[in-house]
Each structure stands twice: as C-alpha cells, then as structure tokens.
Write a protein that holds these residues in place. Structure first.
Motif, mmCIF file in Angstrom:
data_model
loop_
_atom_site.group_PDB
_atom_site.id
_atom_site.type_symbol
_atom_site.label_atom_id
_atom_site.label_comp_id
_atom_site.label_asym_id
_atom_site.label_seq_id
_atom_site.Cartn_x
_atom_site.Cartn_y
_atom_site.Cartn_z
ATOM 1 N N ASP A 85 15.602 -82.193 83.493
ATOM 2 C CA ASP A 85 16.259 -83.290 84.213
ATOM 3 C C ASP A 85 16.468 -84.499 83.307
ATOM 4 O OD1 ASP A 85 16.285 -81.772 86.460
ATOM 5 O OD2 ASP A 85 14.611 -82.784 87.459
ATOM 6 N N MET A 86 15.434 -84.829 82.535
ATOM 7 C CA MET A 86 15.544 -85.997 81.658
ATOM 8 C C MET A 86 16.622 -85.757 80.601
ATOM 9 S SD MET A 86 11.607 -87.370 81.200
ATOM 10 C CE MET A 86 10.639 -85.904 80.988
ATOM 11 N N LYS A 87 16.626 -84.544 80.079
ATOM 12 C CA LYS A 87 17.587 -84.218 79.035
ATOM 13 C C LYS A 87 19.027 -84.322 79.541
ATOM 14 C CE LYS A 87 18.911 -80.167 76.455
ATOM 15 N NZ LYS A 87 18.511 -78.874 75.928
ATOM 16 N N LYS A 88 19.249 -83.808 80.747
ATOM 17 C CA LYS A 88 20.586 -83.909 81.348
ATOM 18 C C LYS A 88 21.002 -85.359 81.445
ATOM 19 C CE LYS A 88 21.528 -80.166 84.563
ATOM 20 N NZ LYS A 88 21.381 -79.770 85.968
ATOM 21 N N SER A 89 20.059 -86.172 81.890
ATOM 22 C CA SER A 89 20.354 -87.571 82.082
ATOM 23 C C SER A 89 20.652 -88.264 80.742
ATOM 24 C CB SER A 89 19.170 -88.186 82.810
ATOM 25 O OG SER A 89 19.261 -89.557 82.812
ATOM 26 N N TYR A 90 19.851 -87.959 79.710
ATOM 27 C CA TYR A 90 20.125 -88.540 78.389
ATOM 28 C C TYR A 90 21.505 -88.121 77.887
ATOM 29 C CZ TYR A 90 15.098 -89.576 77.683
ATOM 30 O OH TYR A 90 13.819 -90.049 77.773
ATOM 31 N N LYS A 91 21.832 -86.865 78.095
ATOM 32 C CA LYS A 91 23.113 -86.373 77.567
ATOM 33 C C LYS A 91 24.280 -87.125 78.196
ATOM 34 C CE LYS A 91 26.169 -82.521 76.881
ATOM 35 N NZ LYS A 91 26.457 -81.107 76.923
ATOM 36 N N ARG A 92 24.203 -87.335 79.495
ATOM 37 C CA ARG A 92 25.293 -88.063 80.167
ATOM 38 C C ARG A 92 25.365 -89.500 79.677
ATOM 39 N NH1 ARG A 92 23.175 -85.415 85.535
ATOM 40 N NH2 ARG A 92 24.258 -83.434 85.321
#
Ligand SMILES: Cc1ncc(COP(=O)(O)O)c(C=O)c1O
Lengths: 391, 167
Positions: free
Chosen positions: A291-298
């Motif tokens: 979840d955190m990674k998805k958020s960082y990517k966006r």
C-alpha cells in the motif's frame, strides 16, 4: 589543557560534519515549513508491527538476544531474501541483525579494510559512505555519475579508478539521493568488473522494497556474485521503521563471522523489542508495504511531472522516494537555491552538493509527504521560480 | 464487473485522496493524460462504480449540527418471492435512513438512521420502522462517539513527527 594539543583522532578531526546539519538548524526555528528534506517515510510504522513490539514488552522479552539476532528473525529474513530476491543465505552463519543499515555498513567496512585500502563510492551518494570508509581506516575514492546517464554508473567509469589498493565498491540502488535504480543487465556489467579485479561489492539495498518500474534485481542474485557481495538492508524505509534502528547484513560465512566479531564487541545485539517488531513486519507487513509503495509511486508520478512542468528538469527516479531535479535554470548554486527557497517560500529541500560534487546543480526533494503538501509545495516552488528564473 | 487496471488505479486515487483533487493531478499520479482521465471518470460514473464523490464530515464538531446516529438491528419475516428485498426497499426509501444492510446472524437488517435528536430517531423507530408489516422486532443502539468512520480516524493526533531535514 594544553592549547596546541588536540585530544581528537586525526581521522575524526578531518571528518566534515554532514551538510544536512546546517539546513536542519536553519529550518528548525521556522513555522509552517513544508519539508521535502526528510529521508524517511511519512507513514507511521504499521499498527500490527507496533502492537507486536508492545506485546513483546508485556511478555517480558527485555533481555539480550543472540549476538546475530533472534534465531526466529534470522530464519524469517532468510525466507524473505529467498522468496523476494532469489538469494539463499544460511540464517545460522550468514545473516546478522544490526542496528539499522547504518551499523551494517560500519561493521562491513571495518571487517574488510586495512589502513589505506581504497573503496569506490558512486556519487551522488548517501552522506554516510565516505565518512564510514574513512573511519574504518580506508580511503574513499569517489566516482561521479552524470545526469545525462540518469545518474547511472558506467562500467568504464569504475574501471578508470580501480588501483591495486581497491578493495570494494559501494553500490546503492535504488539510490539516495537520485532515486536511480540499476537494471539487472546494468548490474551484470558491474559484476564483470568486480570479477575481473577481484573486488567486493557492498550492495546497499535498503530501498529494495521501493522499486517502482521494472524488476528489482539484488546484486547478490547475479550469478557468481553472492561470494563477493555484502548485502545491506533493513526495515527503515520499506517498512517505515526508521526510529526502530533495525537492519541486517547478509554475506558469505567468512565475512559474516568477521563482522559478527565486531558486532558482538561493539553492540552485543540489536534492540530486542525492535527485533520482535521486525519479525512481525516480515510475517504480516507485506500488504502494508504494498500500500505504501503504491502511494509513493503515485506521488512520484505527480511530483516529478510537476517539477518538469515548472522547468526543474528531472529524470524519472525508478525507486526510493527522492526526486533529484536540476536547478541550473535558476543560475543559483544548490546551497543558494535551498536556502532561498526555505527562507522565501518555506519549502525545505536538501542541496545536492551535500551528496558529493556531482550533485551540484541539483536538489534532493523527498516526496514521502502527503499529496496535499506536495500540491502546496509545487505551488510554492512555482512562485519561487517566477521570481528566481535566470533571464 | 471487470474493470481495467487504470480504472482501478483512478478509483484508488480517489479513495485515498480528497474528492477535491484536480483531474490534472489524478492524471499525473496515474500516468495518464487529462483527457484519458476524464474518459475514465465518466465511464466509472456511468457504470455506477464511482457512485458519489464523498466528503467525510465530523458533524459533532459543528455547533448546532451535532445530530444523532443510531444503528438498529431489525428482525423481519421475509416474504415469499421477494425475500428481504421488499422490506429493505420500504425502509431505505425514508430519507432518515443512511444505510441498510442484510446481515447474517442474530438479526436480518442493519439500519443506520441519522436524526437531529434522540427524540426524532426514537419517533422514527416507533412510528415508521416497527409498524411495518414484516418487521418483527427492533433493537436500537445510539452511537455515542465516532472514533473512525469509513477509514478516517476523527480525532487524529498523528501529525508529522519527523524533523524537517534529515539524512
Ligand atoms: C542509502 C541509505 N543507506 C542506509 C541508510 C540508513 O538506514 P538505517 O535507518 O537502516 O540505518 C539510509 C538512510 O537514509 C540510506 O538512505
């Protein structure tokens, strides 16, 4: 006290204080600063992990663990490295749990260096590498990557600085401060050099969990490389656990056992409570990391594109949570830019020269910050540039 | 309903960010053009996947707007042919009703009511809900305090504790 006598070691006396310090002091007294200056996640450690640490305290696990760390945690790390990265390490003899990746770097360098041994540091680099090499008695040899190459090191650049005294290369991919990630084939090319000159590679893979584009390759997974790799990683970045001070290092047995000697005398073991937290992180934290990674990517997509639109040209960083835009269009030095931006618009960034000479002309912006704050930061940087763009 | 990866990406962005996030910013986050993003949003609305752009409001903080929320467990006698659907429909059409769920377990329908006062909710339950033909019994629970609602923690004191500049 004798006025001319210094009680300090020469090495320490010659050590430069981290340039980040000055900006910290400058920003410390200011209110309403949007910070893009932090090298750590804005997420709080997942609750299940915090809860596991609390439980370990309730149950009274407050004593030392084995020097190399809780056996159960080392087992879990071995499984994690095998499943996630395709490298197998023996939890008994090849893995040491450390006080952050920072301590892992320290014991790795102290275990391998004799006075005068050279270590190649790929620049721009994490602020600790050069001082840690010096503190271990080694000689840091910096190689500068170019922004035209997306801050990727070319094999021929490495080859140029190798001497008889070269012992190791420190690699960091995804990189702090540039966010640059090296592909499997780019790592292969470096592996060939390591093989040819019989060098060790300290592979700092602390940002491995935060690789956004393409497959992440661990240096140790490249054929024939495990035997010459000291793999450094930890929980700080991917699992949002910077304050827990927990990392680990994996290396072939002879090197591991040498590192363990230093670790056991200097540190005894990593904090027990943090080890229980890390165990829980590996067991159940995967979905939080995703979840955190998805958020960082966006946020990366938003932030990097917005910087480019403002004229601060920036390569797309493949991992970590840093953007490293060029500020050359302003005609300011990176120190001037960072200082003016902080004072005029209250946005904190870190000047690129802190990460080595080749970082000049750039600033490091961490996008580990909420979307609302990133949107506001972009607005403020836009205003700043309107006033400060070179004619 | 099978959605494309990008449609799901846009939904997740909307879910995790304020409904006021500009289309341009969604586009950048999802690596799309503005036009593509608008097409996706239109399509999602048309498919009724994206049902509403919601704001979570903590009314308890606003003077004169505190309101009361109650969760009511309702036991009903299902009707031949239409099961629970007909009675659920008769209930959800009242504007006081915020949500209706069919439940497994001790009761059949969970009904969430919002009213201006305890009295108003009580009147609704006794006059409108319990008098419905197929309603066998109701148990009303008033919500005393909202800690977390729809994934949002209300009294969050977890501001950024990081120092402004660090390695
Ligand atoms: C490249 C790199 N290595 C190591 C560290 C230190 O990590 P730890 O908190 O595990 O000591 C950092 C932290 O900023 C980093 O950026």
């Amino acid at each position: 006290m004798n006025a001319t006598k210094s009680y300090l070691s020469k090495t320490v006396e010659e050590l430069k204080p981290s340039g980040i310090r000055r900006f910290f002091d400058l920003a410390a007294g200011m209110e309403g600063v949007i910070s893009l200056g932090v090298g750590e996640p804005d997420f709080i450690t997942p609750w299940s992990v915090r809860e596991a640490a609390i439980l370990s305290l309730e149950q009274g696990y407050t004593s030392y663990t084995a020097n190399a760390g809780l056996m159960e945690l080392r087992d879990e790390i071995a499984g994690y490295m095998q499943k996630g990265f395709g490298v197998s390490y023996s939890p008994r003899s090849e893995i040491i749990v450390t006080v952050g990746a920072s301590q892992a770097l320290d014991i790795a360098l102290r275990a391998i260096l004799d006075p005068g041994d050279e270590v190649i540091v790929v620049e721009p680099s994490f602020v600790s590498y050069v001082p840690l090499v010096a503190l271990a008695g080694g000689v840091p040899v910096q190689v500068q990557t170019l922004k035209e190459n997306g801050f990727k090191i070319l094999p021929e650049q490495l080859e140029k600085v190798i001497t008889d005294r070269t012992k190791a290369i420190i690699l960091c991919s995804p990189n702090n401060p540039t966010g640059t990630m090296l592909s499997g084939s780019e790592l292969e090319a470096i592996a060939q050099i390591a093989e040819k000159y019989d060098l060790l590679v300290l592979s700092d893979e602390i940002y491995a969990e935060l690789a956004y584009d393409g497959e992440y390759t661990s240096f140790a997974a490249i054929s024939e490389m495990k035997k010459r790799t000291i793999l450094i990683s930890g929980f700080s970045k991917g699992f949002a656990m910077t304050g827990w001070r927990l990392g680990f290092v994996c290396a072939p047995e002879t090197i591991s056992q040498a590192m363990l000697k230093i670790h056991q005398y200097a540190m005894m073991c990593a904090p027990t409570m943090a080890q229980f937290a890390a165990l829980e992180a590996l067991k159940t934290g995967r979905s939080d990391v995703e979840d955190m990674k998805k958020s960082y990517k966006r946020r990366r997509n938003y932030f990097v594109q917005s910087l480019n639109e403002l004229g601060l040209t920036c390569h797309v960083p493949g991992g970590a949570f840093y953007a490293f835009p060029s500020i050359e269009s302003t005609g300011l030095s990176s120190e001037e830019f960072a200082e003016k931006l902080l004072l005029e618009e209250k946005v904190a960034v870190v000047p690129g020269n802190i990460f080595g000479e080749s970082g000049e002309g750039h600033v490091r912006c961490s996008y580990a910050t909420s979307m609302e704050l990133l949107q506001e930061a972009i607005k403020r940087i836009g205003l700043f540039l309107k006033r400060n763009q070179k004619a | 309903m099978k959605l494309t990866e990008k449609q799901i990406e846009v939904l997740e962005i909307l879910e995790n960010n304020s409904a006021r996030i500009p289309v341009e910013d969604i586009a950048k986050m999802a690596e799309l053009s503005k036009e593509e993003t608008e097409t996706i949003l239109d399509k999602l609305e048309e498919m009724k996947v994206l049902v509403r752009y919601n704001s979570v409001i903590n009314w308890s903080k606003v003077d004169g707007h505190e309101g009361v929320t109650a969760m009511i467990d309702v036991k009903v006698a299902p009707k031949r042919g239409v099961g629970f659907d007909e009675v659920a429909q008769r209930i959800y059409r009242f504007k006081e009703v915020r949500s209706v769920y069919l439940m497994s377990g001790a009761y059949d329908l969970s009904v969430i009511i919002e009213g201006r006062s305890m009295n108003e909710v009580a009147r609704f339950v006794s006059e409108k809900l319990s008098t419905l033909d197929s309603v066998l019994s109701t148990t009303t629970h008033f919500i005393l305090k909202k800690y977390k609602h729809d994934g949002t923690i209300f009294e969050q004191n977890e501001d950024d504790k990081r120092i402004v500049v660090s390695p």
